[in-house]
Design an enzyme around this catalytic site. Structure first.
Site, PDB file in Angstrom:
ATOM      1  N   TYR A  91       0.924  -1.205  -0.017  1.00  0.00           N
ATOM      2  CA  TYR A  91      -0.059  -0.032  -0.025  1.00  0.00           C
ATOM      3  C   TYR A  91       0.821   1.134   0.064  1.00  0.00           C
ATOM      4  CZ  TYR A  91      -3.632  -3.294   1.356  1.00  0.00           C
ATOM      5  OH  TYR A  91      -4.525  -4.296   1.366  1.00  0.00           O
ATOM      6  N   ASN A 114     -12.601  -1.088  -4.621  1.00  0.00           N
ATOM      7  CA  ASN A 114     -12.489  -1.269  -6.153  1.00  0.00           C
ATOM      8  C   ASN A 114     -13.725  -2.139  -6.427  1.00  0.00           C
ATOM      9  OD1 ASN A 114     -11.662  -2.114  -8.487  1.00  0.00           O
ATOM     10  ND2 ASN A 114     -10.040  -3.399  -7.952  1.00  0.00           N
ATOM     11  N   CYS A 122      -6.118  -5.476  -7.674  1.00  0.00           N
ATOM     12  CA  CYS A 122      -5.783  -4.965  -6.077  1.00  0.00           C
ATOM     13  C   CYS A 122      -5.379  -6.089  -5.150  1.00  0.00           C
ATOM     14  CB  CYS A 122      -7.175  -4.137  -5.470  1.00  0.00           C
ATOM     15  SG  CYS A 122      -8.566  -5.326  -5.556  1.00  0.00           S
ATOM     16  N   HIS A 123      -5.683  -7.287  -5.565  1.00  0.00           N
ATOM     17  CA  HIS A 123      -5.080  -8.426  -4.716  1.00  0.00           C
ATOM     18  C   HIS A 123      -3.613  -8.500  -4.777  1.00  0.00           C
ATOM     19  CE1 HIS A 123      -5.471 -10.031  -8.818  1.00  0.00           C
ATOM     20  NE2 HIS A 123      -4.467 -10.695  -8.604  1.00  0.00           N
ATOM     21  N   GLU A 149      -1.421 -17.020  -9.244  1.00  0.00           N
ATOM     22  CA  GLU A 149      -0.495 -16.414 -10.042  1.00  0.00           C
ATOM     23  C   GLU A 149       0.874 -16.579  -9.986  1.00  0.00           C
ATOM     24  OE1 GLU A 149      -1.024 -12.031  -9.977  1.00  0.00           O
ATOM     25  OE2 GLU A 149      -3.258 -11.913 -10.526  1.00  0.00           O
TER      26      GLU A 149
END
Length: 152
Positions: A91, A114, A122-123, A149
């Site tokens: 952040y 979001n 945003c993850h 991912e």
């Protein structure tokens, strides 16, 4: 019935990705130019999400409609959208990119709102101490997406 991802779109792009049992809140595609654009963005987003979960897509091309958001939230989401697949940032990193180094908490609040999670990733934003932090679809989803991912 298991919850699924519901996509909503406007004529300008994808406006929401949320959990739901069916498309209750989605606006039906209307005939005419605007309705066909809405349907087009909806279909693109659905196909891209399917490819993402199958491990075939690392970057979304669907246009997003962020008009309803504040300028600050739009700026946060634009920076977040550039975080590469499989990588995470803090952040605080996002706040620095905004040239507002003391705005980490405000960044977190913006990401919590979001409306287009996954497509605007945003993850991929975590706490500076490495803790996972919050996520619009819940921490379970955030862990699942990060693991997906990492495997690819």
């Amino acid at each position: 019935m298991k919850a699924k991802l519901v996509v909503e779109a406007t004529e300008k792009g994808v406006s929401a990705v949320r959990l739901g049992k069916k498309d209750r809140g989605a606006k039906p595609a209307r005939s005419g130019a605007k309705g066909s654009e809405r349907k087009r963005w909806d279909e693109i987003a659905r196909k891209e999400l399917e490819a993402y979960f199958a491990g075939r897509l690392k970057r979304f091309a669907a246009r997003c409609d962020l008009e309803r958001l504040t300028p600050f939230t739009r700026a946060v989401l634009k920076i977040t959208a550039r975080i590469p697949y499989g990588e995470v940032r803090s952040y605080q990193w996002v706040a620095r990119k905004l040239r507002k180094p003391d705005a980490s908490r405000a960044v977190g609040n913006a990401l919590a709102r979001n409306p287009i999670p996954i497509i605007v990733p945003c993850h991929r934003v975590v706490r500076s101490d490495g803790a996972i932090g919050g996520f619009a679809l819940g921490p379970g989803w955030k862990k699942r997406l990060l693991a997906l991912e990492k495997k690819r």
